[in-house]
Design a protein around this motif. Structure first.
Motif: not given
Lengths: 645, 424
Positions: A84-88, A93-95, A143-144
């Motif tokens: 979850e943390r990685r995803k966030q 970053k994408a934002a 990217s995930d």
């Protein structure tokens, strides 16, 4: 933010430093422990999934298992948290990257901007209604996966990610650190958004959106008709219907059971009468209809005006039963006043539903008689005959709403072959929308949203609005950021003129949001007025208008006390030329130019009136219409000519 | 107001000494005192003495000053200092209404005094229960004398407390013979019913609104005062009924017996068409109120203005307004009822005032009725917006015909004058 960045960096370093564990490092693992570790790892893998799927490497899991003394449960928890943390982190970053790309695009010359935005759009799968959230998720998902793949290939990981980023055309990855922004970012440039909105309007040929105000004399059956229609079109479920039926018969008002679908408040249900606008949506085969169910009682005309100013078309409900139609249509009845009001507010299409025909045994003569009485009045009020349709219905039995089959419809079928109500609603044409004009949203309702946001609803009079946009609230000096937009109870990334929207705003104290305020872009604010001239048409009134007359001025959902300060000239209705300068009084049927000033509502002392947002009719039609009422009757309707401040 | 001394000779010269007691008396004084009059009233002045050594000492001296008036200023309740410590600001104390109005009279000192030089400027802050002596520069005209007579009738104070409310808004008003005071306004934001958020927010907000109105009512309406003849709750829709029941229930819950009794005995629920303060006019012409308060000045004013507007609708030739038009009608002896605002008599220009006084006297002599509207009432405000003067005529007259006649007469007079010149 920086914590997450460190985390990510650390991760990559770990991956690159692939022999950190295989060498054993500082750990001195005994064979039994090794066996337990492998065993536990297998269990964890079973739950979390393999490396490519979860994005978490064996090395990491081993570390954690060791720390947790081979406790599978806590390790699995950690794995999910980690995921979850990685995803966030990636999402953020994408934002940020998107924002940066936006800024860059804004700085570039216009032709560059277009190509840039266009390419950005192509990379976002080009869906016109794809929400920015979805887009973001897609990007993250991509990217995930990429990072998942990269972990297996170890050394190639960073390269792969960079490639991915490059493919997304989002610019360099290293950017200045900033605090995490709560408010979502704008995802479209204005030009792009306008283009999208236009395209969406053109493409919506099979499912156009119109808003419809339901009007008519008190107890004509407006809410009942709408309740029944909602049920027949599958908008109201069986459970709600039976619940309404049961509780309404419990208090001995079973005839109101259909109306209870719209009349929600305790007082409305007790009195069996609509008191405020109810907003609902319906889907007919070819239209998406926003229903504004107006109150019929004359004390609630301010609410009805608020609803009618949000509508494109009107559905007039008249009571066909003996004596009731006459009561509603006579002087002082709301049938007339409502029709005149909606026409003055720019509604040009009207469907007339002759209701309760079952009460007169489906008497065709009665139907024809009512139509004959209404037709000349409609023409006189300014409705074109081609845009007025009549339909006989019986709301309680649901006859001729969607169909007129069944036993109850027999008597109607004998003489009526025309379309049903839904057929007529399906043919309503939405008027032209002012998309390119600066944004104007007059607020019709303010309520508390979830968390710190406040919800406002209203119809967009002009322009387009999108999530993340900063809007000014006028009158006042407050701005707010759009957090979410809902149309027809569905979240959308943007909305254009003509939509009835619910907007959730953040970054604003709810005390600054009032019914009657207007949301607009900070660089194109709506003008504020306390004194202005207007061209008015005086209705059928008993007491003429003199200069100095105290009136109430209605503009969208706001009503303010005002004074007719000057009678400038009477005007010939046909030619528009002034007939007589400075008339003494204005009697019924006269068109005139007058000056209006708002009256102060302060308790004492300063007599300075608070200005209201208004625009000349020539600039924005919806924002330039006013109604003038006095002593409970509408005495004139007009358009704003010039604002003096 | 109490009349302490009155000495007016048959030419109108002389003086009147009055003792103001409440807000309304301040309003009367404001209407009586004009530019140029001399006013004698107690004042406090700081006097500075320079001793022979050059040191200064200053002390406050209470003394009576006579001023020649330059300017009179009145403010109704703006300077309200909140719930001050002294008991007089408690609206429920039986000893008269709280004094919140202020009257300031500025001018030059015209009587010699050991402390104040002749010609020094001073502003008198008129206090309740202190005598004020007024001497008119141009003598006392009939309107001024009538005003004094009216002002000294005892037994007034707040007569009606009114709450004009709608969903989420309420205005608290106190009506006395010559004044309407909007003492407080409540504005509670009410979310409307919506399909997404349901009606819970709406009902919660309505309850909050009723509670706010209840609290403000206790604070701003002197319901326990025996001088208060009626409590009017006016609103469109059913807000007034719900509010009344809510307040009764809340009063019994809190055990407030006085409020319960006052509400039961004095309340009138009146339907009005809008929640704005100007619908007070509608309140005053509603049958419930007129039957109870027929003889009060504000009810009469409301009825008359209503009659004028109705006449304007039915027979435009018998309802005239505007100073010039009304003057023409007065010349022709056509005026049955003259509606005139006290604003016009306060005109700083003595000739204008004299014209209006002459018009009033003329109409009265011809048996017409004159109603002087108080511009502190809602009906007076509306008359002010309608130029401040209007008349209901006894027989129809066409404004344009009369104007044409006047023009002709004017031309004839000119011709006559020219002929005279030629002849001479």
């Amino acid at each position: 933010m920086s914590r997450h960045r460190d985390f990510r960096n650390l991760n990559i370093n770990d991956e690159l430093d692939d022999d950190a564990l295989s060498d054993g490092g500082e750990y001195d693992i005994s064979p039994e422990d090794e066996a337990r570790l492998v065993d536990a790892l297998d269990q964890v893998r079973n739950i979390v999934g393999d490396e490519g799927e979860s994005g978490i490497s064996d090395a990491d899991l081993r570390d954690v298992l060791w720390d947790a003394h081979f406790d599978v449960h806590s390790t699995v928890n950690w794995a999910f948290d980690e995921k979850e943390r990685r995803k966030q982190a990636k999402e953020r970053k994408a934002a940020r990257e998107r924002e940066k790309a936006q800024k860059k695009a804004g700085a570039l010359p216009s032709h560059m901007t277009k190509s840039n935005v266009a390419s950005a759009a192509t990379s976002r799968a080009g869906s016109p209604v794809g929400s920015p959230m979805k887009v973001a998720k897609k990007a993250v998902g991509a990217s995930d996966k990429a990072s998942g793949a990269s972990t297996s290939r170890r050394g190639a990981g960073t390269d792969q990610r960079q490639l991915d980023m490059a493919a997304m055309n989002l610019g360099p990855t290293d950017e200045p650190e900033g605090p995490p922004e709560e408010a979502p970012k704008m995802s479209f440039a204005r030009e792009k958004l306008l283009e999208e909105a236009k395209k969406a309007l053109e493409e919506s040929g099979d499912k156009k959106a119109v808003s419809l105000v339901v009007i008519g004399h008190v107890d004509a059956g407006k809410s009942t008709l709408m309740g029944r229609l909602m049920y027949d079109l599958g908008k109201m479920d069986e459970k709600t219907r039976t619940a309404n039926e049961r509780s309404s018969s419990k208090i001995g008002k079973s005839s109101f059971s259909w109306a209870w679908g719209l009349d929600g408040t305790v007082e409305e249900r007790e009195r069996g009468m609509t008191m405020d606008i109810a907003l609902q949506t319906l889907t007919t085969p070819r239209r998406q209809i926003t229903i504004l169910d107006a109150p019929g009682h004359k004390d609630f005309i301010p609410n009805m005006i608020s609803g009618a100013s949000q509508a494109d078309c009107a559905l007039l409900v008249v009571d066909a039963s003996t004596g009731e139609f006459e009561a509603g249509f006579d002087r002082g009845g709301q049938t007339r006043e409502h029709l005149v009001l909606v026409r003055s507010l720019g509604v040009s299409q009207v469907v007339v539903a002759i209701n309760k025909l079952d009460m007169v045994q489906w008497d065709q003569d009665r139907y024809e008689h009512i139509c004959e009485l209404l037709r000349p009045f409609l023409i006189h009020s300014g409705f074109h005959p081609s845009k007025t349709k009549f339909v006989p219905v019986a709301a309680m039995q649901g006859i001729n709403l969607v169909h007129r089959t069944g036993e109850n419809g027999n008597m109607l079928r004998q003489w009526y072959k025309g379309p049903t109500l839904v057929d007529l609603l399906d043919e309503l044409e939405p008027p032209a929308r002012e998309i390119a004009a600066p944004l104007r949203i007059p607020i019709a309702n303010v309520f508390k949203g979830q968390g710190s946001s406040s919800g406002v609803s209203g119809r967009i009079c002009a322009g387009v609005v999108q999530v993340g946009e900063k809007l000014q609230i006028l009158p006042g000096d407050e701005t707010a950021v759009v957090k979410q937009i809902f149309v027809e109870e569905e979240p959308v990334p943007w909305a254009a003129s003509g939509s009835n929207v619910t907007v959730y705003l953040t970054g604003v104290d709810p005390v600054n949001l009032n019914i009657g305020n207007v949301l607009c872009p900070p660089d194109q604010p709506v003008p504020l007025a306390t004194t202005f001239t207007a061209r008015i048409i005086v209705f059928d009134i008993q007491v003429p208008i003199t200069s100095g007359a105290s009136v109430e001025l209605f503009h969208h959902s706001r009503d303010v006390p005002a004074t007719v300060t000057k009678l400038l000239a009477t005007i010939d209705r046909a030619s528009g030329e002034s007939v007589k300068k400075n008339p003494r009084v204005l009697t019924k049927g006269i068109a005139a130019e007058v000056q209006l000033s708002l009256r102060s509502t302060a308790t004492a002392g300063s007599s300075i009136a608070r200005p209201i947002p208004l625009e000349p009719f020539a600039v924005n039609k919806d924002m330039g219409r006013v109604l003038i009422r006095r002593g409970g009757e509408t005495i004139a309707a007009g358009v704003v000519l010039e604002i003096f401040g | 107001m109490k009349l302490v001394n009155k000495h007016i000779d048959k030419h109108g010269a002389g003086h009147v000494t009055l003792r103001p007691e409440d807000d309304e008396d301040m309003w009367h004084l404001y209407n009586l005192i004009q530019q140029g009059d001399s006013v004698r009233a107690p004042a406090i002045r700081r006097v500075q003495n320079v001793s022979s050594t050059g040191s200064t000492e200053s002390h406050r001296v209470r003394l009576n000053l006579t001023l020649q008036v330059d300017k009179v200023e009145f403010s109704s309740s703006t300077a309200q200092a909140g719930p001050s410590a002294d008991g007089s600001s408690d609206p429920n104390s039986s000893g008269g209404a709280p004094s919140t109005a202020a009257l300031f009279i500025s001018g030059r000192v015209i009587s010699e005094n050991p402390h104040v030089k002749l010609g020094a400027h001073h502003t008198l802050d008129i206090e309740a229960n202190r005598d004020v002596r007024i001497e008119k520069a141009d003598g006392w005209d009939s309107v001024a004398v009538a005003r004094v007579d009216e002002a000294i009738i005892p037994g007034k104070g707040a007569e009606v407390g009114a709450v004009v409310c709608g969903e989420g808004t309420a205005a608290f008003c106190l009506l006395s013979q010559h004044m309407t005071l909007v003492t407080h306004r409540v504005n509670v934001h009410i979310p409307r019913k919506a399909s997404s958020s349901g009606t819970a927010q709406h009902e919660k907000a309505m309850n909050r609104f009723y509670a706010t109105v209840y609290d403000s009512f206790i604070r701003h309406i002197p319901y326990a005062n025996p001088g208060l003849r009626a409590i009017v709750i006016a609103s469109p829709g059913w807000v007034r009924d719900v509010l009344y029941n809510w307040m009764l229930a809340e009063a019994s819950r809190r055990g407030d017996k006085t409020l319960q009794k006052a509400l039961k005995d004095k309340t009138m629920k009146v339907h009005v068409t809008s929640p704005h303060v100007h619908s007070l006019v509608e309140v005053l012409k509603s049958p419930e109120v007129t039957s109870q308060l027929k003889e009060t000045k504000f009810a009469r004013e409301g009825m008359m203005l209503d009659r004028f507007f109705k006449m304007l609708g039915t027979d435009e030739m018998r309802a005239w307004y505007g100073p010039d038009h009304v003057a023409l009608a007065a010349d022709r002896g056509a005026i049955g009822t003259l509606l005139i605002s006290d604003d016009l008599f306060r005109s700083s220009d003595p000739t204008t005032r004299k014209n209006y006084v002459a018009m009033v006297e003329g109409v009265q002599q011809k048996g017409g009725e004159v109603i002087i509207f108080s511009s502190m009432h809602e009906s007076g405000i509306q008359l002010n917006q309608l130029t401040g003067i209007a008349a209901i005529l006894t027989f129809p007259l066409d404004v344009e015909v009369v104007e044409a006649e006047e023009k002709e007469a004017e031309e004839e007079r000119k011709k006559a004058a020219e002929a005279e010149l030629d002849g001479g």
